[in-house]
Scaffold this active site. Structure first.
Site, PDB file in Angstrom:
ATOM      1  N   GLY A  12      15.256 -23.758 -14.958  1.00 29.19           N
ATOM      2  CA  GLY A  12      13.771 -24.089 -14.887  1.00 29.19           C
ATOM      3  C   GLY A  12      12.897 -23.388 -15.431  1.00 29.19           C
ATOM      4  O   GLY A  12      11.804 -22.961 -15.233  1.00 29.19           O
ATOM      5  N   THR A  13      12.948 -22.674 -17.084  1.00 29.43           N
ATOM      6  CA  THR A  13      11.894 -21.862 -17.465  1.00 29.43           C
ATOM      7  C   THR A  13      10.648 -22.986 -17.559  1.00 29.43           C
ATOM      8  O   THR A  13       9.316 -22.452 -17.890  1.00 29.43           O
ATOM      9  CB  THR A  13      12.319 -21.433 -19.578  1.00 29.43           C
ATOM     10  OG1 THR A  13      12.973 -22.371 -19.782  1.00 29.43           O
ATOM     11  CG2 THR A  13      13.239 -20.669 -19.347  1.00 29.43           C
ATOM     12  N   ASN A  14      10.475 -24.225 -18.274  1.00 34.61           N
ATOM     13  CA  ASN A  14       9.602 -24.529 -17.958  1.00 34.61           C
ATOM     14  C   ASN A  14       8.630 -24.673 -16.598  1.00 34.61           C
ATOM     15  O   ASN A  14       7.492 -25.056 -16.546  1.00 34.61           O
ATOM     16  CB  ASN A  14       9.930 -26.325 -18.178  1.00 34.61           C
ATOM     17  CG  ASN A  14       9.693 -26.108 -19.911  1.00 34.61           C
ATOM     18  OD1 ASN A  14       8.686 -25.591 -20.573  1.00 34.61           O
ATOM     19  ND2 ASN A  14      10.971 -26.505 -20.437  1.00 34.61           N
ATOM     20  N   MET A  88      17.702 -34.549 -16.256  1.00 35.39           N
ATOM     21  CA  MET A  88      18.490 -34.467 -17.674  1.00 35.39           C
ATOM     22  C   MET A  88      19.044 -35.992 -16.885  1.00 35.39           C
ATOM     23  O   MET A  88      19.956 -35.903 -17.301  1.00 35.39           O
ATOM     24  CB  MET A  88      19.474 -33.333 -17.493  1.00 35.39           C
ATOM     25  CG  MET A  88      19.551 -32.588 -17.895  1.00 35.39           C
ATOM     26  SD  MET A  88      18.277 -32.550 -19.633  1.00 35.39           S
ATOM     27  CE  MET A  88      17.935 -30.644 -20.695  1.00 35.39           C
ATOM     28  N   LEU A  91      15.294 -42.174 -14.603  1.00 34.59           N
ATOM     29  CA  LEU A  91      14.777 -42.162 -13.798  1.00 34.59           C
ATOM     30  C   LEU A  91      14.528 -43.635 -13.632  1.00 34.59           C
ATOM     31  O   LEU A  91      14.759 -44.649 -14.644  1.00 34.59           O
ATOM     32  CB  LEU A  91      13.444 -41.437 -13.587  1.00 34.59           C
ATOM     33  CG  LEU A  91      13.854 -39.955 -12.890  1.00 34.59           C
ATOM     34  CD1 LEU A  91      12.263 -39.742 -13.492  1.00 34.59           C
ATOM     35  CD2 LEU A  91      14.270 -39.865 -11.576  1.00 34.59           C
ATOM     36  N   ASN A 105       6.957 -35.729 -19.554  1.00 29.92           N
ATOM     37  CA  ASN A 105       8.561 -35.433 -19.764  1.00 29.92           C
ATOM     38  C   ASN A 105       7.842 -34.197 -20.826  1.00 29.92           C
ATOM     39  O   ASN A 105       6.888 -34.110 -21.888  1.00 29.92           O
ATOM     40  CB  ASN A 105       9.585 -35.995 -20.190  1.00 29.92           C
ATOM     41  CG  ASN A 105      10.794 -35.873 -20.308  1.00 29.92           C
ATOM     42  OD1 ASN A 105      10.951 -34.688 -19.616  1.00 29.92           O
ATOM     43  ND2 ASN A 105      11.462 -36.839 -21.104  1.00 29.92           N
ATOM     44  N   HIS A 107      10.115 -32.963 -24.029  1.00 30.61           N
ATOM     45  CA  HIS A 107      11.191 -32.826 -24.657  1.00 30.61           C
ATOM     46  C   HIS A 107      10.847 -32.448 -26.073  1.00 30.61           C
ATOM     47  O   HIS A 107      10.427 -32.425 -26.846  1.00 30.61           O
ATOM     48  CB  HIS A 107      11.318 -34.640 -25.259  1.00 30.61           C
ATOM     49  CG  HIS A 107      12.842 -34.958 -25.562  1.00 30.61           C
ATOM     50  ND1 HIS A 107      13.867 -34.920 -25.501  1.00 30.61           N
ATOM     51  CD2 HIS A 107      13.144 -35.358 -27.318  1.00 30.61           C
ATOM     52  CE1 HIS A 107      14.847 -35.567 -26.124  1.00 30.61           C
ATOM     53  NE2 HIS A 107      14.108 -35.790 -26.838  1.00 30.61           N
TER      54      HIS A 107
END
Ligand code: GAR
Length: 202
Positions: A12-14, A88, A91, A105, A107
């Site tokens: 969860g650093t983003n 990860m 969907l 997203n 990437h």
């Protein structure tokens, strides 16, 4: 204010970058969901007083049922934009259809090179000398949606995927908040001449 829902699977650093740079200013992060009950990123949400919920796939009949439950929750929370910040799982098309052009997203490659899992490892194995990050809208394919922002970095001598990924994450933490700000401002639209292309207003 634009309401953001975040999906994550890992550290969860983003999410933290979004909490630090966007939350309460350009948009509000209203909820964070994870497919992994032990995702460390959930703690970051709770520390910022953002509600969390987990959706482990074995609690549902199948993946589609899980995705429908996540979408229901995001709709209940009146989310405008869904951000995949290290989510990860793929969907379902039904999920994407409920948030058309509203799922973003991040990437760790210069798409369309190296989509899917282990993108940095793939790029290192291939021997590329220019790496990069892509923030894009999500469509039914794997990392195939229209591109909002990209940034490249030349790392001609690097052969350790962990080191490369660390450098790329520094870029992600700038690019993802910037893309979310642009989306929240309504500055991202489809180019009528080529709907694959996005027009990003300055
Ligand atoms: C990020 O580097 C992101 O690019 C990658 O997962 C990491 C999550 O880091 N996503 C993908 O590979 C998606 N295909 P974080 O949990 O610290 O934000």
């Amino acid at each position: 204010m634009t309401r953001i829902g975040v999906l994550l699977s890992g550290r969860g650093t983003n999410l933290q970058a979004l909490l630090d740079q966007v939350h309460g200013a350009d948009a509000e992060i209203v909820c964070v969901a994870s497919d992994k009950e032990d995702a460390p990123g959930l703690r970051r949400a709770r520390e910022a007083n953002v509600q969390t919920r987990t959706f482990p796939v074995d609690s549902f009949a199948d993946r589609d049922a899980r995705d429908a439950a996540i979408a229901d929750w995001l709709e209940e929370e009146r989310v405008d934009i869904v951000v995949l910040a290290g989510y990860m799982a793929i969907l379902s098309p039904q999920f994407i259809a409920r948030f058309p052009d509203r799922v973003v997203n991040v990437h760790p490659s210069l798409l369309p090179a190296f989509p899917g899992m282990r993108a940095v490892e793939q790029a290192v194995e291939y021997g590329v000398r220019v790496f990069g990050v892509t923030v894009h809208l999500v469509d039914d394919g794997v990392d195939s949606g229209a591109i909002i922002l990209q940034r490249a970095i030349e790392l001609p001598e690097m052969s350790d995927p962990t080191e490369v990924h660390q450098l790329l994450q520094g870029i992600e933490h700038e690019l993802l908040p910037e893309a979310v700000r642009l989306m929240a401002r309504g500055a991202v639209s489809r180019d009528p001449a080529n709907p694959r292309r996005l027009i990003v207003a300055p």
